[in-house]
Design a protein around this motif. Structure first.
Motif, mmCIF file in Angstrom:
data_model
loop_
_atom_site.group_PDB
_atom_site.id
_atom_site.type_symbol
_atom_site.label_atom_id
_atom_site.label_comp_id
_atom_site.label_asym_id
_atom_site.label_seq_id
_atom_site.Cartn_x
_atom_site.Cartn_y
_atom_site.Cartn_z
ATOM 1 N N PRO A 237 0.823 -1.221 0.000
ATOM 2 C CA PRO A 237 0.000 0.000 0.000
ATOM 3 C C PRO A 237 0.854 1.266 0.000
ATOM 4 N N ARG A 238 0.315 2.313 -0.585
ATOM 5 C CA ARG A 238 0.987 3.621 -0.554
ATOM 6 C C ARG A 238 -0.089 4.701 -0.573
ATOM 7 N N LEU A 239 0.219 5.860 0.038
ATOM 8 C CA LEU A 239 -0.700 7.007 -0.014
ATOM 9 C C LEU A 239 -0.258 7.958 -1.124
ATOM 10 N N ARG A 240 -1.225 8.638 -1.701
ATOM 11 C CA ARG A 240 -0.885 9.602 -2.761
ATOM 12 C C ARG A 240 0.104 10.650 -2.255
ATOM 13 N N SER A 241 -0.032 11.025 -0.980
ATOM 14 C CA SER A 241 0.856 12.052 -0.426
ATOM 15 C C SER A 241 2.318 11.577 -0.355
ATOM 16 N N GLU A 242 2.531 10.267 -0.498
ATOM 17 C CA GLU A 242 3.898 9.737 -0.445
ATOM 18 C C GLU A 242 4.569 9.706 -1.817
ATOM 19 N N ASP A 243 3.836 10.135 -2.857
ATOM 20 C CA ASP A 243 4.357 10.006 -4.219
ATOM 21 C C ASP A 243 4.256 11.343 -4.931
ATOM 22 N N ARG A 244 5.392 11.893 -5.377
ATOM 23 C CA ARG A 244 5.363 13.241 -5.965
ATOM 24 C C ARG A 244 4.698 13.254 -7.340
ATOM 25 N N TRP A 245 4.532 12.093 -8.003
ATOM 26 C CA TRP A 245 3.888 12.043 -9.310
ATOM 27 C C TRP A 245 2.359 11.993 -9.198
ATOM 28 N N ALA A 246 1.868 11.821 -7.962
ATOM 29 C CA ALA A 246 0.426 11.599 -7.807
ATOM 30 C C ALA A 246 -0.405 12.845 -8.096
ATOM 31 N N SER A 247 0.226 14.045 -7.999
ATOM 32 C CA SER A 247 -0.590 15.261 -8.021
ATOM 33 C C SER A 247 -1.388 15.444 -9.309
ATOM 34 N N ILE A 248 -0.849 14.990 -10.455
ATOM 35 C CA ILE A 248 -1.640 15.192 -11.691
ATOM 36 C C ILE A 248 -2.689 14.101 -11.871
ATOM 37 N N ARG A 249 -2.599 13.034 -11.088
ATOM 38 C CA ARG A 249 -3.516 11.907 -11.286
ATOM 39 C C ARG A 249 -4.834 12.172 -10.553
ATOM 40 N N PRO A 250 -5.967 12.088 -11.248
ATOM 41 C CA PRO A 250 -7.245 12.286 -10.563
ATOM 42 C C PRO A 250 -7.416 11.242 -9.457
ATOM 43 N N LYS A 251 -8.008 11.689 -8.348
ATOM 44 C CA LYS A 251 -8.075 10.826 -7.165
ATOM 45 C C LYS A 251 -9.193 9.786 -7.265
#
Ligand SMILES: NC(=O)c1ccc[n+]([C@@H]2O[C@H](COP(=O)([O-])OP(=O)(O)OC[C@H]3O[C@@H](n4cnc5c(N)ncnc54)[C@H](OP(=O)(O)O)[C@@H]3O)[C@@H](O)[C@H]2O)c1
Length: 274
Positions: free
Chosen positions: A250-264
């Motif tokens: 498991p991983r949280l979006r806040s732990e990944d710098r590439w997550a910001s452009i990905r819709p949640k």
């Protein structure tokens, strides 16, 4: 019924082609990169940029239904080279629509769009929600949707959820990606706070074919009824193929710098009864 499907090397195009050609033997398709699995099928090589080849193919094939599924889909690549995403997704669709306008045979133009036309802030998107793309890929797909709607042709816009299933090459899409890594003993991290409405590829293909062959028009969401986080989905894919979940983390979006452009949350609902 004569159907022409673009983009056979993609999971979507390939699965629709397999399903439609069983029901309708005159089904034809286009691809760009040659693959041995396409030998002896009713297929033609075509690049999105070749306007003349496009016109010649449509003129010779005289399809009644065009299902348009080629696209540049890699989110990161679309961000890095937006001009290329615009060329393939917007300009490529414009050229296809232009060629289709000259066809006496055409009954329907079916555009395969995406859940990524939404920004993912709320989830549970229906066909009545207004798209608000968050990234280049979503923006170019939404622009293509608008071209289809303004084309003057009878149209359908189909937005599949995340499609899980076979690809022609065995190395495309979320299922192939995860299974390849599990077989190599590699760990893979998935977000517990990013949600989708996944749909098995055969079900997607059956629903797309049924909608395309119907006399309905407008926008359709083609997605599974259950909402999964990406982590839950990866665990399910592993188990469904007889593997343990020991390589899925498991991983949280806040732990990944590439997550910001990905819709949640791109979960979809459909208000259509088809
Ligand atoms: N997969 C999903 O879960 C999903 C979900 C919702 C919507 N969609 C939509 O479904 C469609 C297909 O997606 P996919 O996941 O199957 O994509 P994919 O595996 O990346 O395949 C994309 C297809 O587009 C073709 N293509 C790319 N650039 C081209 C060009 N310049 N000229 C001609 N063909 C070109 C590729 O051909 P070559 O490989 O031969 O180069 C390939 O056949 C897209 O419109 C996408 O927006 C996909």
């Amino acid at each position: 019924m004569k159907i022409l499907i673009t983009g056979l090397n993609g999971i979507i195009g390939w699965n629709i082609f397999k399903t439609a050609s069983k029901l309708l033997p005159q089904t034809a398709g286009t691809y760009r990169e040659a693959h041995p699995g396409l030998a002896n099928l009713n297929v033609t090589r075509l690049d999105a940029e070749s306007a003349e080849a496009l016109k010649a193919l449509l003129h010779a094939a005289q399809p009644e239904i065009i299902i348009h599924s080629w696209a540049m889909c890699d989110l990161d690549l679309c961000e890095q080279i937006p001009a290329m995403a615009e060329k393939v997704n917007e300009e490529g669709t414009r050229l296809l629509l232009e060629a289709a306008r000259g066809l006496a045979s055409l009954k329907r133009f079916v555009y395969i769009s995406t859940d990524h036309v939404f920004d993912g802030e709320t989830g549970d998107y229906t066909e009545e929600d207004v798209p608000r793309p968050k990234h280049v890929y979503g923006r170019t797909k939404y622009e293509a949707e608008k071209q289809v709607q303004a084309s003057g042709l009878p149209w359908q816009i189909l937005r599949p959820g995340l499609v899980i299933g076979d690809s022609l090459q065995g190395r495309k899409g979320p299922r192939d990606f995860l299974l390849t890594r599990i077989r190599a003993g590699k760990p893979t991290h998935y977000f517990t706070d990013e949600w989708r409405s996944p749909i098995p590829a055969p079900e997607m293909a059956e629903r797309v074919t049924a909608i395309a062959c119907s006399n309905e028009s407008g926008i359709f969401h083609v997605a599974g009824r259950e909402v999964f986080s990406r982590y839950e989905l990866a665990q399910k894919i592993a188990r469904d193929h007889g593997y343990t979940t020991e390589h899925v983390f498991p991983r949280l979006r806040s732990e990944d710098r590439w997550a910001s452009i990905r819709p949640k949350n791109l979960s979809l609902k459909s208000l259509r009864n088809i």
